[in-house]
Design an enzyme around this catalytic site. Structure first.
Site, PDB file in Angstrom:
ATOM      1  N   ARG A  24      -6.670  10.328  -0.047  1.00 34.87           N
ATOM      2  CA  ARG A  24      -6.488  10.791  -1.432  1.00 34.87           C
ATOM      3  C   ARG A  24      -7.834  10.861  -2.154  1.00 34.87           C
ATOM      4  O   ARG A  24      -8.085  11.783  -2.923  1.00 34.87           O
ATOM      5  CB  ARG A  24      -5.516   9.868  -2.175  1.00 34.87           C
ATOM      6  CG  ARG A  24      -4.061  10.139  -1.787  1.00 34.87           C
ATOM      7  CD  ARG A  24      -3.119   9.099  -2.352  1.00 34.87           C
ATOM      8  NE  ARG A  24      -3.235   7.840  -1.629  1.00 34.87           N
ATOM      9  CZ  ARG A  24      -3.288   6.643  -2.198  1.00 34.87           C
ATOM     10  NH1 ARG A  24      -3.245   6.540  -3.508  1.00 34.87           N
ATOM     11  NH2 ARG A  24      -3.386   5.562  -1.463  1.00 34.87           N
ATOM     12  N   HIS A  74       0.873  -1.178   0.000  1.00 29.64           N
ATOM     13  CA  HIS A  74       0.000   0.000   0.000  1.00 29.64           C
ATOM     14  C   HIS A  74       0.906   1.223   0.000  1.00 29.64           C
ATOM     15  O   HIS A  74       1.886   1.263   0.736  1.00 29.64           O
ATOM     16  CB  HIS A  74      -0.878  -0.025   1.261  1.00 29.64           C
ATOM     17  CG  HIS A  74      -2.022   0.944   1.205  1.00 29.64           C
ATOM     18  ND1 HIS A  74      -1.839   2.306   1.261  1.00 29.64           N
ATOM     19  CD2 HIS A  74      -3.359   0.742   1.103  1.00 29.64           C
ATOM     20  CE1 HIS A  74      -3.019   2.900   1.196  1.00 29.64           C
ATOM     21  NE2 HIS A  74      -3.958   1.978   1.100  1.00 29.64           N
TER      22      HIS A  74
END
Ligand code: FAD
Length: 633
Positions: free
Chosen positions: A272, A252
């Site tokens: 994000r 990740h």
């Protein structure tokens, strides 16, 4: 000490989303079902899931539907996915989310009262049904509540709440039992121990559903917690099942990098999705430099266009911060290697300059709390420092897409322990929906298998003795090596030599180290007796982590291309020929792991024609393209 014995129709190993959904289904089909989990009931990785569950409900953008979700999933997995699984997943995920709502889940809402859906990397439309950044908690709470509701029904019907579904928490399974030595022998039970007392336990059952999650604890920097030691992967391998796609591990892009004690803990992609941007030490929003050729037409090339997308998705392309995870993780890795890193070796993730403080706290309460408590950083006022962390394994037990059945009769798998659905890279949010879709299917598959049996398999005394001797061995080696040291060396080796960027020489070295660690692991001892003895537990888990790590390294060494969660420094390009091959690991009679190539089956005509020719030509071989052209005529 006498071995405790129980008899069930279906035993589900794991109480995360996949295990609970499988158990609910098996019970609903009238099977006496046990749920066994090595952690506390309610403490599984699923509970940690933050962002949401991906399902093409079209609540926020009505243009969304299962075909768009299917396409995104295949693209995210770089076309290596088991396309039948990707199809079932995209089609059934909305029903599974609505079912959760009917069972009491309280999702965040849109202004007009529908289940809200948020943006995530690689998903064309807002698609993740969520509950703030605590979606996994609500999912587990709801499934547990459903288990309790079924138990209340059983109390009324049978006078015993646990007559048809019972939870065995803090109970670790160490071996799957079979009714004979041959290749076609079937599952006859599962063997393990109670973590607290060390008492041994045996489940007599014709059907086992593995739902044990992932393998992250083989790496030093990981978002995974202590249970993720690859138990289900190893149990399946030892029982004769095959593991596929083991070379694909998702790093990740955004784990915490500071302070050292919390390194690897996840920073959700929702940061994000909700507008957060990545910057390097020069303040540059660097993701624009890392848009790969295959995604060029789908991502914004200027900051202005990327920022406009949050308000007007129809007329702008997505920000490159929302590229699939493998792309973002590699980009961060390159920035750090080039010396443009943040003070503690990561990059900056900034949401403070993008959203008002109240909105950040409303949308990302756990992240706000996590950074304040663990790093003394106020994410409403300053950027976070983040870097890649080992998060998810795409590889796992090879299963039949429709039923979750493995190649071993009576053995089923669902969730992160199974392989194929996500190809070479999983899109965020696609795991929670995967657990629900395939957990249900595996529970139904196991129930149907039990219905079809003429007689129940039997556990012999010899099988039981072997399982007992194996489980107790570390306790008898009182002068043996400390298992924590072996574990630490394995984690370091996997992180450094089979990590985010891989080289042949380093992987060969890793395999040599693993071979030596296997010998050392066989001599680890755990003084202190059976009552809550974590050293003993780890000594047993080591067998699993070593087997799984060897599969990862062997498959990664063989695959001479870069794709999704497998990046080779020496083979940086994606190869259309390699896309047609899956790597399949199995365990030989002498305990050796072999990896064989298996041809990937061609996508069904009605599915392949969902893609544009131009896009397919980036992934398919020349003969596959000729077949596509013939079809399109
Ligand atoms: P788990 O939920 O991990 O459950 C595994 C179970 O198996 C546990 O009960 C464990 O005790 C048990 N077990 C293991 N070994 C044994 C054994 N030997 N004997 C008995 N029991 C055993 N995915 C998304 O889609 N959206 C997200 O927003 C998201 N966020 C995430 C955030 C974090 C921090 C992490 C770590 C993952 C996230 N993921 C997300 C991924 C997703 O949460 C996992 O892939 C998923 O929850 C795995 O579910 P599972 O049911 O397969 O396993």
């Amino acid at each position: 000490m006498e071995i405790e014995r129980h008899e069930y129709d279906v035993v589900v190993i794991g109480a995360g989303g996949a295990g609970l959904r499988a158990a609910i289904e098996a019970r609903q089909q009238g099977k006496r079902t046990a749920i066994v989990c090595k952690s506390l009931f309610g403490k599984a990785h699923t509970v940690m899931a933050e962002g949401g569950a991906a399902a093409a409900m079209g609540n926020v953008n009505p243009a969304d539907n299962w075909m768009v979700h299917f396409r995104d999933t295949m693209r995210g997995g770089k076309f290596l996915n088991n396309w039948r699984m990707a199809e079932l997943h995209a089609k059934e995920a909305p029903d599974r989310v609505w079912e959760l709502e009917a069972w009491g889940a309280l999702f965040d809402r849109t202004k007009d009262g529908k289940i809200s859906q948020r943006n995530f990397g690689g998903h064309e439309y807002p698609r993740l049904a969520h509950v703030g950044d605590r979606t996994g908690l609500e999912l587990i709470r709801t499934l547990q509540q459903r288990v309790v509701a079924l138990q209340q029904e059983d109390e009324k019907l049978h006078g015993d709440a646990e007559a048809y579904i019972k939870v065995f928490a803090e109970c670790t399974i160490t071996k799957l039992l079979k009714d004979g030595p041959g290749e076609d022998a079937a599952i006859s039970g599962a063997f393990g121990y109670w973590r607290e007392t060390g008492r041994l336990i045996c489940f007599e059952t014709p059907a086992v559903v593995l739902a044990t999650g992932g393998i992250g604890k083989s790496y030093v920097v990981t978002s995974n917690s202590w249970e993720y030691t690859g138990d289900g992967h190893a149990l399946a391998l030892l029982a004769g099942a095959k593991l596929i796609n083991m070379e694909f591990i998702q790093f990740h892009p955004t784990g915490m990098v500071w302070p050292p004690s919390v390194r690897g803990i996840l920073v959700t992609e929702s940061v994000r999705g909700d507008g957060g941007v990545l910057r390097n030490s020069e303040g540059k929003r660097f993701m624009f430099d890392y848009i790969p050729e295959v995604f060029k037409d789908k991502y914004a090339t200027t900051e202005e266009e990327a920022d406009r997308w949050y308000d007007d998705q129809a007329n702008n392309r997505r920000p490159p911060e929302l590229l699939p995870r493998d792309e973002v993780a590699r980009a961060i890795n390159s920035e750090v290697k080039a010396g443009r890193n943040s003070p503690h070796g990561g990059v900056f993730l900034d949401v403070s300059s993008r959203l008002p403080a109240t909105e950040i706290i409303r949308r990302l309460p756990s992240m706000h709390h996590q950074f304040k408590e663990l790093a003394d950083v106020d994410i409403t006022a300053e950027p976070m420092e983040v870097g890649p962390t080992c998060h998810y394994i795409m590889g796992g037990v090879e299963v039949d897409a429709d039923t979750g059945a493995s190649s071993v009769p009576g053995l089923f798998a669902a969730g992160e322990v199974s392989g194929g659905m996500h190809g070479s890279n999983r899109l965020g949010g696609n795991s929670l929906s995967d657990l629900l879709v395939f957990g249900r299917r595996a529970g139904a598959g196991a129930a149907e298998y039990v219905d079809g049996l003429a007689a129940r398999p039997v556990i012999t005394g010899e099988t039981l003795q072997e399982a007992e001797a194996e489980a107790l061995a570390p306790l008898s080696r009182s002068g043996g090596e400390n298992p924590y040291e072996v574990h630490h060396e394995l984690q370091r080796t996997m992180n450094e030599l089979v990590g985010i960027i891989r080289k042949a020489e380093e992987m060969k070295e890793a395999l040599e180290v693993v071979e030596k660690l296997k010998e050392r692991a066989a001599n680890t001892g755990a003084p202190g007796g059976r009552i809550y003895n974590p050293g003993w537990h780890l000594a047993i888990d080591l067998r699993n982590m070593l087997l799984v790590s060897e599969c990862v390294a062997r498959a990664a060494l063989l695959r001479q291309e870069s794709r999704g969660g497998h990046t080779r420094d020496d083979y940086p390009a994606m190869s259309a020929d390699w896309r047609r091959k899956l790597l399949r690991c199995s365990l030989g009679a002498g305990g050796e792991i072999s990896v064989e190539e298996q041809a990937q089956s061609s996508m069904r005509d009605d599915l392949i024609t969902l893609f544009d020719r131009a896009e397919l030509s980036k992934y398919l071989t020349a003969d596959e393209m000729a077949a596509f052209d013939a079809l399109a005529k």
